[in-house]
Motif scaffolding. Structure first.
Motif, PDB file in Angstrom:
ATOM      1  N   SER A 138       0.871  -1.179   0.000  1.00 42.75           N
ATOM      2  CA  SER A 138       0.000   0.000   0.000  1.00 42.75           C
ATOM      3  C   SER A 138       0.907   1.228   0.000  1.00 42.75           C
ATOM      4  O   SER A 138       2.029   1.181   0.523  1.00 42.75           O
ATOM      5  N   PRO A 139       0.477   2.332  -0.596  1.00 45.18           N
ATOM      6  CA  PRO A 139       1.346   3.509  -0.671  1.00 45.18           C
ATOM      7  C   PRO A 139       1.897   3.966   0.679  1.00 45.18           C
ATOM      8  O   PRO A 139       3.093   4.269   0.790  1.00 45.18           O
ATOM      9  N   ASP A 140       1.057   3.992   1.720  1.00 42.41           N
ATOM     10  CA  ASP A 140       1.558   4.467   3.015  1.00 42.41           C
ATOM     11  C   ASP A 140       2.587   3.505   3.604  1.00 42.41           C
ATOM     12  O   ASP A 140       3.614   3.924   4.140  1.00 42.41           O
ATOM     13  N   ALA A 141       2.355   2.202   3.500  1.00 42.63           N
ATOM     14  CA  ALA A 141       3.327   1.220   4.004  1.00 42.63           C
ATOM     15  C   ALA A 141       4.635   1.300   3.216  1.00 42.63           C
ATOM     16  O   ALA A 141       5.730   1.237   3.798  1.00 42.63           O
TER      17      ALA A 141
ATOM     18  N   SER B  81       8.214   2.334   4.781  1.00 47.68           N
ATOM     19  CA  SER B  81       9.302   1.364   4.653  1.00 47.68           C
ATOM     20  C   SER B  81      10.544   2.020   4.053  1.00 47.68           C
ATOM     21  O   SER B  81      11.666   1.816   4.534  1.00 47.68           O
ATOM     22  N   LEU B  82      10.354   2.815   3.010  1.00 49.81           N
ATOM     23  CA  LEU B  82      11.489   3.510   2.400  1.00 49.81           C
ATOM     24  C   LEU B  82      12.136   4.467   3.401  1.00 49.81           C
ATOM     25  O   LEU B  82      13.363   4.547   3.493  1.00 49.81           O
ATOM     26  N   ALA B  83      11.312   5.188   4.155  1.00 51.08           N
ATOM     27  CA  ALA B  83      11.847   6.121   5.158  1.00 51.08           C
ATOM     28  C   ALA B  83      12.652   5.374   6.223  1.00 51.08           C
ATOM     29  O   ALA B  83      13.708   5.849   6.658  1.00 51.08           O
ATOM     30  N   ALA B  84      12.174   4.212   6.644  1.00 48.23           N
ATOM     31  CA  ALA B  84      12.904   3.423   7.635  1.00 48.23           C
ATOM     32  C   ALA B  84      14.271   2.996   7.094  1.00 48.23           C
ATOM     33  O   ALA B  84      15.279   3.043   7.809  1.00 48.23           O
TER      34      ALA B  84
ATOM     35  N   PRO C 263      -0.696   9.743   0.485  1.00 44.37           N
ATOM     36  CA  PRO C 263       0.664   9.637  -0.043  1.00 44.37           C
ATOM     37  C   PRO C 263       1.392  10.984  -0.153  1.00 44.37           C
ATOM     38  O   PRO C 263       2.582  11.064   0.135  1.00 44.37           O
ATOM     39  N   LYS C 264       0.679  12.038  -0.547  1.00 41.41           N
ATOM     40  CA  LYS C 264       1.352  13.337  -0.684  1.00 41.41           C
ATOM     41  C   LYS C 264       1.810  13.856   0.671  1.00 41.41           C
ATOM     42  O   LYS C 264       2.942  14.329   0.822  1.00 41.41           O
TER      43      LYS C 264
ATOM     44  N   LEU D 144       5.803  -1.557 -10.060  1.00 38.50           N
ATOM     45  CA  LEU D 144       4.745  -0.603  -9.736  1.00 38.50           C
ATOM     46  C   LEU D 144       3.368  -1.119 -10.142  1.00 38.50           C
ATOM     47  O   LEU D 144       2.366  -0.754  -9.535  1.00 38.50           O
ATOM     48  N   ASP D 145       3.318  -1.973 -11.138  1.00 35.76           N
ATOM     49  CA  ASP D 145       2.042  -2.546 -11.582  1.00 35.76           C
ATOM     50  C   ASP D 145       1.448  -3.481 -10.541  1.00 35.76           C
ATOM     51  O   ASP D 145       0.271  -3.828 -10.619  1.00 35.76           O
ATOM     52  N   GLU D 146       2.234  -3.900  -9.556  1.00 33.44           N
ATOM     53  CA  GLU D 146       1.726  -4.787  -8.509  1.00 33.44           C
ATOM     54  C   GLU D 146       1.264  -4.040  -7.265  1.00 33.44           C
ATOM     55  O   GLU D 146       0.877  -4.657  -6.273  1.00 33.44           O
ATOM     56  N   LEU D 147       1.306  -2.710  -7.312  1.00 35.73           N
ATOM     57  CA  LEU D 147       0.705  -1.924  -6.229  1.00 35.73           C
ATOM     58  C   LEU D 147      -0.787  -2.216  -6.200  1.00 35.73           C
ATOM     59  O   LEU D 147      -1.393  -2.452  -7.248  1.00 35.73           O
TER      60      LEU D 147
END
Length: 192
Positions: free
Chosen positions: A58-61, A65-68, A94-95, A123-126
């Motif tokens: 999911s976009p928020d997860a 995750s990237l931030a971590a 997301p924004k 990205l197609d698997e989002l």
């Protein structure tokens, strides 16, 4: 990919998009790229989207995750991020997350000697309901990040992704191209 990564910030696009059909090797290429750049710390975060785990992609997860990973791999990021507000930990927009987790803290960092990059594979698997909002944020907000930070993304050729990332010209990976068949022949010694 390495020519793009090694180019001066003023000479390279901030996003490199590899597009191709299912099964042509995008994720394998991405995993090899991660392997080759991991120890140099040039790759500072990555996410491999999976259709069979929509909650993880999911976009928020994904953004959290990237931030971590950035906290662990990018010097100074954790300090620049500071204390994240409790409301932001629960945010799903997301924004809002992108600005708080990436734009604001990354602008505070000193430019590294060589460009760094983030990988987003498949990205197609989002999850479909989250795909458009995340892609819109990437397309609109990427320019708010420092030029030394780049984004390497892969996807299948899907209309929604092509529309969202229209300003970025994809590099296409095709299994039926002669040069790709020649690579297989060199590697395996036979025609597939």
């Amino acid at each position: 990919v390495f020519a793009w990564l090694d180019a001066a910030p003023t000479d390279a696009a901030q996003l490199l998009w590899l597009m191709g059909g299912g099964g042509v090797g995008k994720s394998v290429l991405t995993a090899e790229l991660l392997h080759r750049t991991y120890r140099s710390n040039r790759v500072v975060a990555w996410h491999f989207c999976r259709h069979d785990n929509p909650q993880q992609s999911s976009p928020d997860a994904l953004l959290r995750s990237l931030a971590a990973m950035l906290c662990a791999r990018l010097p100074g990021y954790k300090e620049a991020l500071g204390e994240v507000a409790l409301e932001l930990l629960k945010a799903t927009d997301p924004k809002e997350l992108f600005v708080a987790l990436f734009t604001s803290p990354l602008q505070k960092l000193k430019s590294p000697a060589k460009p760094s990059f983030i990988i987003l594979d498949a990205l197609d698997e989002l999850p479909k309901q989250g795909q458009k909002p995340l892609l819109s944020v990437i397309a609109a907000q990427l320019s708010t990040l420092p030029r030394w930070l780049r984004l390497f993304v892969t996807s299948r050729e899907e209309p929604q992704i092509k529309a969202a990332l229209a300003k970025f010209e994809p590099k296409e990976l095709r299994a039926d191209e002669a040069k790709n068949r020649a690579d297989v022949e060199v590697r395996w010694g036979a025609t597939p």
